[in-house]
Design a protein around this motif. Sequence first.
Motif, mmCIF file in Angstrom:
data_model
loop_
_atom_site.group_PDB
_atom_site.id
_atom_site.type_symbol
_atom_site.label_atom_id
_atom_site.label_comp_id
_atom_site.label_asym_id
_atom_site.label_seq_id
_atom_site.Cartn_x
_atom_site.Cartn_y
_atom_site.Cartn_z
ATOM 1 N N ILE A 64 9.315 -4.685 -27.795
ATOM 2 C CA ILE A 64 10.784 -4.584 -27.790
ATOM 3 C C ILE A 64 11.239 -3.583 -28.844
ATOM 4 O O ILE A 64 12.090 -2.724 -28.576
ATOM 5 C CB ILE A 64 11.427 -5.967 -28.013
ATOM 6 N N THR A 65 10.669 -3.675 -30.036
ATOM 7 C CA THR A 65 11.018 -2.739 -31.114
ATOM 8 C C THR A 65 10.724 -1.308 -30.700
ATOM 9 O O THR A 65 11.534 -0.398 -30.928
ATOM 10 C CB THR A 65 10.251 -3.095 -32.402
ATOM 11 N N LYS A 66 9.575 -1.078 -30.079
ATOM 12 C CA LYS A 66 9.195 0.271 -29.632
ATOM 13 C C LYS A 66 10.194 0.809 -28.616
ATOM 14 O O LYS A 66 10.632 1.959 -28.711
ATOM 15 C CB LYS A 66 7.783 0.236 -29.045
ATOM 16 N N ILE A 67 10.566 -0.004 -27.643
ATOM 17 C CA ILE A 67 11.554 0.428 -26.639
ATOM 18 C C ILE A 67 12.866 0.793 -27.330
ATOM 19 O O ILE A 67 13.453 1.834 -27.053
ATOM 20 C CB ILE A 67 11.805 -0.675 -25.582
ATOM 21 N N PHE A 68 13.344 -0.075 -28.231
ATOM 22 C CA PHE A 68 14.618 0.170 -28.907
ATOM 23 C C PHE A 68 14.566 1.444 -29.749
ATOM 24 O O PHE A 68 15.546 2.186 -29.800
ATOM 25 C CB PHE A 68 14.998 -1.029 -29.780
ATOM 26 N N GLU A 69 13.430 1.701 -30.394
ATOM 27 C CA GLU A 69 13.314 2.913 -31.212
ATOM 28 C C GLU A 69 13.247 4.168 -30.343
ATOM 29 O O GLU A 69 13.935 5.153 -30.616
ATOM 30 C CB GLU A 69 12.070 2.825 -32.105
ATOM 31 N N ILE A 70 12.428 4.159 -29.312
ATOM 32 C CA ILE A 70 12.280 5.331 -28.433
ATOM 33 C C ILE A 70 13.599 5.658 -27.738
ATOM 34 O O ILE A 70 14.000 6.820 -27.656
ATOM 35 C CB ILE A 70 11.156 5.115 -27.412
#
Length: 86
Positions: A64-70
Amino acid sequence: MWLLGGSKSRQLVGLDIGSSSIKAVELKSTKAGYELASFGMEALAQDTVVDGAIMDAPQVANAITKIFEIEKIKRRMSGHRFPATP
């Protein structure tokens, strides 16, 4: 499906945590309604989510963090959960 965003928010974020991937959408309010601002998807390792139960919470959180950052999705404090439909 999780929908995040307050009643005064002009942004909504939806999360779909499935057995093979996590998908996130960001909707922004316009005069005509809502429009898709961004979409992200991250694959999950096998058995991370089994029969709707999260077995590996750190991997789900990282995805989830990766999606939000990208996708540069802004986080909101309030959230509402709507159960999956059969």
